[in-house]
Design a protein around this motif. Structure first.
Motif, mmCIF file in Angstrom:
data_model
loop_
_atom_site.group_PDB
_atom_site.id
_atom_site.type_symbol
_atom_site.label_atom_id
_atom_site.label_comp_id
_atom_site.label_asym_id
_atom_site.label_seq_id
_atom_site.Cartn_x
_atom_site.Cartn_y
_atom_site.Cartn_z
ATOM 1 N N ALA A 25 0.836 -1.199 0.000
ATOM 2 C CA ALA A 25 0.000 0.000 0.000
ATOM 3 C C ALA A 25 0.873 1.252 0.000
ATOM 4 N N GLY A 26 0.504 2.232 -0.832
ATOM 5 C CA GLY A 26 1.248 3.484 -0.927
ATOM 6 C C GLY A 26 2.456 3.437 -1.827
ATOM 7 N N ALA A 27 2.650 2.327 -2.549
ATOM 8 C CA ALA A 27 3.851 2.181 -3.376
ATOM 9 C C ALA A 27 3.754 2.934 -4.699
ATOM 10 N N PHE A 54 -1.138 -3.400 -9.051
ATOM 11 C CA PHE A 54 -1.977 -2.568 -8.187
ATOM 12 C C PHE A 54 -1.484 -2.719 -6.757
ATOM 13 N N GLU A 55 -1.995 -1.861 -5.883
ATOM 14 C CA GLU A 55 -1.565 -1.878 -4.491
ATOM 15 C C GLU A 55 -2.384 -2.865 -3.675
ATOM 16 N N SER A 56 -1.795 -3.310 -2.572
ATOM 17 C CA SER A 56 -2.495 -4.196 -1.656
ATOM 18 C C SER A 56 -3.733 -3.496 -1.112
ATOM 19 N N SER A 57 -4.813 -4.245 -1.010
ATOM 20 C CA SER A 57 -6.075 -3.665 -0.528
ATOM 21 C C SER A 57 -6.207 -3.742 0.982
ATOM 22 N N GLU A 58 -5.122 -4.153 1.646
ATOM 23 C CA GLU A 58 -5.108 -4.256 3.110
ATOM 24 C C GLU A 58 -6.225 -5.167 3.625
ATOM 25 N N ALA A 70 6.756 -8.791 3.179
ATOM 26 C CA ALA A 70 6.873 -8.363 4.576
ATOM 27 C C ALA A 70 6.070 -7.093 4.840
ATOM 28 N N LYS A 71 5.835 -6.282 3.794
ATOM 29 C CA LYS A 71 5.093 -5.029 3.960
ATOM 30 C C LYS A 71 3.657 -5.132 3.466
ATOM 31 N N ILE A 94 8.242 -11.823 -4.206
ATOM 32 C CA ILE A 94 9.506 -11.216 -4.614
ATOM 33 C C ILE A 94 9.959 -10.262 -3.507
ATOM 34 N N SER A 95 11.123 -10.543 -2.960
ATOM 35 C CA SER A 95 11.695 -9.687 -1.912
ATOM 36 C C SER A 95 13.010 -9.103 -2.412
ATOM 37 N N ILE A 96 13.283 -7.852 -2.024
ATOM 38 C CA ILE A 96 14.515 -7.178 -2.418
ATOM 39 C C ILE A 96 15.598 -7.519 -1.406
#
Length: 766
Positions: free
Chosen positions: A174-176, A662-666, A686-687, A705-707
């Motif tokens: 969210a917010g990305a 798209f962003e996560s809908s929480e 994780a986020k 996918i994690s950085i």
């Protein structure tokens, strides 16, 4: 494309005998065993054989079996009747069948058991998939003589299957995703694509780039991709010839505008005014149209167009007159020098050519065109119908006035506003290709161009959809009255449905011609009667052409057969792109039933095989690409697709990906969003809040996918049947690794449908 079901191993009719029976405990399922000596021996012995078992659970190869009393599966031999235990072939059949049953996956056994009939519950019946079960089948098997034909049929029914395109849901935290003011302008003049990507996605820009370039999906606001000018001047030169051409193009814009306004003035004051006056004063017994009915042919928006364009014309004329002397002097003093762009934020830039002022005027005036032109364009589609109705009374005064004016001339005058609007973009294209890069007039010209493109594409999506469905009801027999797809009609394809074992014989017994209609939310199957010459192209043409649909004498002969939710459709291709396999629920709303939910059960799964013909012949990959794009379009509402927090990207390769970002809908439901994609990619899990897991709402694989650092990512995949992988990779390795890792879960997913597929091929044994 990736192989999701490899072709079966070669079977030699010279070395193998075929034995066959049906299994009464499992609803008469066919069981075939290709039996013979191993490749290293000249004849079958009691200890070394090869066996290839084919049943509704699939084809399994045992190239070398050693039948020995100490072997694990020899207990099936001891369950044979005493007189058959001495038969070497019967011993080999029982042994191989028991090994086949023992190695079946649990989910396949469970699926097969659910299809068994009441005989399997009898006290005397052996327990399914045990040594007794295998021995019973072996003792009942009979030899089949036409081995080469059966081998050909089995290999055709289980031919190599591939997948060339896949749709994904890519979920960012969210917010990305940040909103940009005008990404198109930035990409042309100020920033590179990488800079724009970085500005919009921040730290996730490198991951977003892994999914390819930004793609396009139509919406009701813009039904086609904006056509960008192809001849933009990429240099800073501003020669005398360019300045002359620039001035000439702007003057031509004014000249054509004066001509257009003159034609509309003549239409309103010389033609429409007479018709309106006669309608206003017509007698009660006259058959001519009333004043209100005549608005269908001469709508109020026509008068508004004249008013707006008259003001626009005067504004353009004033600018060109005021800048004429400065423009001429600038042209005469031009020395083909390099254009020096004004500094960023610099105000009061000298505009001797008048281009910047003209561009600002277009941006100011074009929005005023929106309502009147949109209303007129929508009304124009019914003009011919209104005129046809009004002209039925050949003796009326209206008919006489139309005859005096000329029906062709009248229709030509009425179409002028419809044709005028897109021409503005042609003039803008001719103007901007004369301007040097970074000229201040470029941005407002392109902005004006986008305004016109948006107006040209406007239409009421609901009314347009209703017209499409209504035309299809007229063309297709027995179209369900309560079936109303919400997604747009995208394309259609001519098909021939092939019967088992799916040989590409287009006119063979059991084959059925038809047409598949692809909507953004449904796939519709129409049957074509024998001898019908209706094609997918003609259906699309009839639907798109309002006049053709109205003049249609009746149904096309096509028969509605079935509709399937696109989210429930799984397609694969084989036979060099000539054939597609469609896996979908066998029950649908068209039969009065509706699947309860999208889950991973195959209780109601069916398989159909189609040979593509017409424009898609030999191009199964292109058809699957269309379906993948349609599935993405149908999954999200227009409001979400038009927001800055949604984007679609495409990348081609061994496996093409069409991804919705798209962003996560929480954890909350988003209005208008439908079933998720079968493959779900979660970025930086994780986020991300609690999201859909494997097995929920039809999701068959989750990719995380994690950085790790600037150069490395952690790619984790979980799928059905406890499938899982974990890779540390670079961005360059992402697509190849994802493609390779996807193949096993795809095959695992498809293995759930093998039982249904092989049941359909039971005819090979007869």
């Amino acid at each position: 494309m990736v192989i999701i079901n490899p072709a079966p191993a070669a079977l030699s009719p010279d070395d193998l005998s075929l034995f066959y029976t049906t299994d009464d405990l499992l609803s008469g399922s066919p069981i075939l065993v290709f039996y013979g000596p191993t490749a290293t021996s000249t004849q079958a012995t009691h200890s070394r054989i090869q066996a290839h078992v084919f049943s509704p659970a699939g084809l399994q190869h045992f190239a070398r079996l050693i039948i020995s009393p100490t072997a694990t599966f020899y207990s099936a031999v001891t369950c044979l009747p005493r007189e058959e235990q001495g038969d070497e072939i019967c011993r080999g059949l029982a042994f191989s069948l028991y090994k086949y049953f023992a190695e079946l996956p649990i989910n396949v056994k469970n699926t097969w058991e659910k299809q068994c009939n009441s005989l399997g519950n009898l006290p005397s019946a052996p327990k399914l998939f045990t040594e007794s079960h295998a021995a019973m089948l072996a003792s009942r098997m009979v030899r089949v003589q036409n081995v080469p034909e059966i081998i050909n049929d089995v290999r055709q029914s289980l031919a190599e299957q591939a997948l060339s395109w896949l749709d994904l849901d890519v979920v960012l935290p969210a917010g990305a995703i940040q909103k940009l003011d005008n990404p198109r302008e930035s990409s042309l003049f100020d920033e590179s694509e990488d800079d724009i990507l970085q500005e919009r996605y921040g730290q996730y820009a490198p991951i977003v780039k892994l999914f390819g370039d930004a793609a396009f999906l139509p919406t009701s606001k813009l039904r086609r991709a904006p056509s960008k000018p192809t001849a933009l001047n990429k240099t800073q030169s501003f020669s005398r010839k360019q300045k002359e051409n620039l001035r000439r193009e702007m003057c031509e814009l004014l000249d054509t505008e004066e001509s257009f306004v003159s034609k509309i003035y003549d239409l309103i004051h010389s033609v429409a005014a007479d018709f309106r006056q006669k309608a206003k004063s017509k007698g009660s017994g006259s058959s001519s149209p009333s004043e209100q009915a005549l608005k269908g042919l001469f709508p109020p928006s026509l008068d508004k167009i004249l008013e707006v364009n008259l003001g626009f014309m005067e504004a353009i004329r004033k600018i060109l007159e005021e800048t004429e002397n400065d423009a001429i002097q600038d042209i005469e003093s031009a020395n083909d020098s390099i254009y020096v762009a004004p500094l960023r934020g610099q105000k009061d830039v000298q505009d001797v050519t008048g281009a910047f002022t003209i561009a600002k005027e277009l941006v100011e005036w074009f929005p005023k065109f929106a309502d009147c032109y949109t209303d007129y364009i929508q009304a124009h589609s019914d003009f011919s119908q209104f005129l046809k109705v009004f002209m039925k009374e050949t003796g009326s005064s209206f008919s006489k006035r139309v005859h005096e004016t000329g029906e062709q001339r009248l229709m030509s005058m009425l179409i002028e506003p419809v044709q005028r609007l897109p021409r503005y973009n042609l003039y803008i294209d001719n103007i901007v290709k004369q301007l040097p890069v970074r000229h201040p007039a470029l941005k407002p010209f392109l902005k004006a161009r986008d305004i016109i493109s948006e107006i040209c594409s406007r239409d009421s999506p609901s009314s347009q959809q209703m017209k499409v469905i209504e035309r299809l009801r007229k063309l297709v027999f027995s179209w369900p009255p309560n079936f109303q797809p919400q997604g747009r009609l995208i394309t259609a394809v001519d098909v021939v449905e092939l019967p088992p074992p799916y040989h590409p014989e287009l006119h063979g017994p059991g084959s059925t011609s038809g047409i598949l209609l692809l909507f953004a939310d449904f796939l519709v199957l129409l049957h074509k009667p024998s001898g019908s010459n209706v094609t997918a192209r003609s259906i699309i043409s009839d639907v798109d052409n309002a006049k053709g649909a109205e003049s249609s004498s009746g149904p096309s002969g096509l028969i509605f057969h079935q509709h399937i939710k696109l989210s429930d459709v799984l397609l694969s291709e084989y036979s060099c792109g000539k054939i597609v396999q469609l896996i979908s629920p066998t029950t649908s709303a068209s039969q009065g039933e509706r699947p309860r939910s999208r889950d991973c059960s195959i209780n109601n799964i069916g398989i159909r095989i189609f040979y593509l013909s017409g424009s898609y012949e030999g191009k199964a990959h292109r058809w699957i690409e269309e379906v993948v794009k349609a599935r993405v379009e149908g999954r999200f509402s227009e409001s979400e697709r038009e927001s800055h927090k949604w984007e679609v990207r495409s990348i081609s390769g061994e496996l093409g990906l069409f991804s919705a970002l798209f962003e996560s809908s929480e954890g909350q439901n988003v209005e208008g969003r439908r079933e998720p994609a079968k493959i779900r990619v979660v970025v930086d899990p994780a986020k991300t809040s609690k999201e859909i897991k494997v097995g929920e709402e039809g999701v068959e694989a989750v990719v995380s996918i994690s950085i790790l650092n600037a150069d490395f990512y952690l790619l984790e995949i979980t799928g059905l049947n406890d499938y899982g992988t974990r890779d540390c990779l670079t961005g360059f390795e992402f697509l190849p690794v994802l493609t390779k890792r996807y193949s096993p879960p795809a095959r695992s997913c498809l293995s759930r449908y093998t039982a249904k597929q092989c049941v359909a091929t039971h005819s090979v044994a007869y």
